[in-house]
Design a protein around this motif. Structure first.
Motif, PDB file in Angstrom:
ATOM      1  N   ALA A 163      -3.525 -41.307 -30.093  1.00 17.45           N
ATOM      2  CA  ALA A 163      -2.516 -40.223 -30.499  1.00 17.45           C
ATOM      3  C   ALA A 163      -1.761 -40.749 -31.812  1.00 17.45           C
ATOM      4  O   ALA A 163      -1.467 -40.019 -32.632  1.00 17.45           O
ATOM      5  N   CYS A 167      -1.390 -39.751 -35.497  1.00 18.98           N
ATOM      6  CA  CYS A 167       0.125 -39.523 -36.152  1.00 18.98           C
ATOM      7  C   CYS A 167       0.332 -40.114 -37.656  1.00 18.98           C
ATOM      8  O   CYS A 167       0.900 -39.593 -38.607  1.00 18.98           O
ATOM      9  N   ASN A 377      -5.996 -34.589 -37.519  1.00 25.31           N
ATOM     10  CA  ASN A 377      -5.059 -35.603 -36.970  1.00 25.31           C
ATOM     11  C   ASN A 377      -3.986 -34.877 -36.436  1.00 25.31           C
ATOM     12  O   ASN A 377      -3.051 -35.701 -35.903  1.00 25.31           O
ATOM     13  N   VAL A 378      -4.057 -33.552 -35.912  1.00 25.80           N
ATOM     14  CA  VAL A 378      -3.008 -32.770 -35.145  1.00 25.80           C
ATOM     15  C   VAL A 378      -3.552 -32.574 -33.813  1.00 25.80           C
ATOM     16  O   VAL A 378      -2.916 -32.598 -32.664  1.00 25.80           O
ATOM     17  N   PRO A 381      -3.486 -35.724 -30.967  1.00 21.28           N
ATOM     18  CA  PRO A 381      -2.174 -36.039 -30.553  1.00 21.28           C
ATOM     19  C   PRO A 381      -1.425 -35.191 -29.759  1.00 21.28           C
ATOM     20  O   PRO A 381      -0.918 -35.321 -28.647  1.00 21.28           O
ATOM     21  N   THR A 402       3.654 -34.723 -33.339  1.00 18.04           N
ATOM     22  CA  THR A 402       2.912 -35.588 -34.395  1.00 18.04           C
ATOM     23  C   THR A 402       3.534 -35.377 -35.454  1.00 18.04           C
ATOM     24  O   THR A 402       3.354 -36.807 -36.458  1.00 18.04           O
TER      25      THR A 402
END
Length: 540
Positions: A163, A167, A377-378, A381, A402
């Motif tokens: 995660a 971030c 990418n969200v 995490p 994040t």
């Protein structure tokens, strides 16, 4: 952190539909359960056992926490074409272009760069297929599959590490989007010197940082409104970038007098100099997809069959090779046209074309960056935070954390040069991704020989095979530490903490993913194998 980036477009529309069902919908029905794998007959006397204590997100849960439950057969509709489309969406992006351009900036020729990228992605493909296989069989996401190797509680460790890397990538993509906004500003504002001088301590110019925050806030606003708008935009983002890349490639072909001149440019690296750059570049290219290779189960759990997941992912080396060729050819052309390498596509777009062309191109890049960044990418995490504390975190809260950590990673420093992007960022976090992959694959294929008890993965009962020591598998933690340890001195030397280290540690750092992956996998297999032999001796 020396630690982070990762995953999406054409298929992201389908994936987001499936994923959102688990992320935001509260179900009033119990999630369908998969049968546990058959167990071998035992001579032990059967006794009545108390009911298993279940983890919050279990197949028996009827709350919104059930996003981690096994995917029911009715939801496993992802075809090979869908997965291939997903990879096209992931490959066609500004970071991939930037990575290709960085290889030229480091001295590789176009052909050397394409060969390096293709070889690296063949290695990545093997880990992707092996990691995705149990997810397809049982419909399990990464945070649950990790419990088999790390323990029902220890699985939080790799989930949080992965995660954090996500971030960092969120911050990098947001900085790229901010650069796009910067180029859309009036020329008089972009040339106003008091706003262009880096702020001491921050390392970024006030105007560029303001554009970064504006792009960051726009993404956060979209996330808080829900994923529906993103799904509608995702279907356009990959085609937009494909058109932009094709246009730039045509410009490079015309302006440089054809690809013959580009491809015939003599490499600046020969002999020992080439190999000195080749291995770090190979590791960096593997690291580029290392986060996706870890949490590919989050996507593959929706695949119809093993054949679909294998065929769908087999195109990765081809897609990445083709896009890399475009990026390398364009970047090599800039050296022939401008006299120096321009590896940043946004900077290049600002140098060519008129205002209208620049506006459309930058707007397209910004749109594609938003959709990719949120989908890639969200989700991971936010999922990790929900899994760690489902009563404290919702998907929206996880997304906010994040985004805030994305700023803390100071992406403007990571993208300040090809050296920092490849040698500090990509090599650095590969030392964290390698051990996780090594332990998970060694556990599933070497130690357990692919056997998996799905019910036990959701149990906190002390008799569960995945409970280990109070929910933590000490062998996995030791193996991870063993994989990371040889990389630390080289990393500290790279970031300036140590003035010099042994050549052995420098070599280990330049091959961080390989060293950490195989050391962690070997140590884990040794520890678990010895433990298994001791267990059999006690039982006899």
């Amino acid at each position: 952190m020396a630690m982070s980036m990762a995953m999406s477009k054409a298929l992201a529309a389908r994936h987001a539909t499936h994923l959102q069902h688990f992320l935001v919908a509260s179900s009033s029905q119990a999630t369908p359960r998969l049968p546990p794998l058959p167990r071998r007959a035992s001579l032990a006397v059967t006794v009545a056992l108390p009911p298993r204590r279940l983890l919050p997100a279990s197949p028996r849960s009827s709350t919104s926490e059930s996003e981690l439950s096994p995917t029911p057969p009715s939801e496993r509709t992802m075809t090979a074409w869908d997965l291939a489309s997903l990879w096209v969406g992931l490959v066609v992006g500004v970071p991939s272009y930037y990575l290709a351009g960085s290889l030229v900036d480091l001295g590789m020729s176009a052909l050397q760069g394409v060969a390096t990228v293709a070889f690296a992605n063949l290695i990545v493909l093997v880990t992707l297929v092996l990691t995705a296989a149990p997810a397809v069989t049982h419909g399990l996401p990464f945070p649950v599959l990790a419990r088999a190797a790390f323990g029902v509680r220890g699985a939080q460790v790799p989930a949080v590490i992965r995660a954090l890397v996500g971030c960092g990538w969120f911050g990098i993509e947001s900085w790229i989007g901010g650069r796009a906004i910067f180029l859309l500003l009036p020329s008089w504002l972009r040339s106003y010197q008091p706003l262009l001088a880096p702020v001491p301590g921050l390392g970024a110019a006030p105007l560029e940082f303001a554009c970064f925050l504006a792009f960051w806030a726009a993404q956060l606003g979209i996330i808080m409104r829900g994923m529906e708008g993103i799904r509608k935009l995702e279907k356009f983002s990959a085609p937009v970038l494909i058109v932009l890349t094709s246009t730039l490639l045509a410009w490079a072909y015309t302006s440089a007098g054809g690809f013959g001149r580009i491809l015939s440019l003599p490499p600046r690296l020969t002999g020992a100099e080439f190999w000195k750059v080749f291995f770090p570049a190979l590791t960096a290219n593997i690291s580029f997809w290392a986060t996706v290779a870890i949490n590919i189960p989050d996507f593959a759990r929706y695949a119809r069959s093993q054949a679909d997941q294998v065929l769908g992912q087999a195109g990765l080396p081809v897609f990445m090779g083709m896009f890399t060729f475009a990026g390398l050819a364009i970047t090599s052309a800039t050296e022939a046209i401008f006299g120096h390498v321009i590896s940043d596509p946004i900077e290049l777009l600002g140098r060519i074309g008129g205002p209208a062309t620049t506006f459309l191109a930058i707007f397209g890049i910004g749109l594609a960056t938003i959709t990719t960044n949120i989908a890639a990418n969200v989700v991971a995490p936010a999922n990790a935070l929900v899994s760690m504390s489902p009563r404290r975190f919702t998907f929206a809260k996880g997304a906010l954390v994040t985004a805030l950590l994305g700023i803390a990673f100071q992406p403007w420093r990571l993208l300040s040069s090809s050296e920092s992007f490849v040698y500090t960022w990509l090599l650095g976090y590969s030392a964290l991704m390698g051990p996780i992959g090594g332990v998970i694959l060694a556990d599933h294929y070497v130690v357990r020989r692919t056997a998996l008890d799905v019910d036990a993965l959701y149990s906190e009962d002390s008799g569960s095979p995945y409970y280990f020591q109070s929910g933590f598998n000490v062998a996995a933690m030791v193996a991870m530490a063993a994989g990371i340890a040889p990389i630390v001195p080289g990393f500290l030397q790279k970031v300036g903490v140590l003035s010099s280290v042994s050549k052995t540690f420098v070599t280990a750092y330049n091959n961080a993913w390989f060293v950490s992956f195989f050391v962690a996998g070997a140590v884990y297999s040794l520890l678990r194998g010895r433990r298994g032999i001791q267990g059999k001796q006690r039982s006899n």
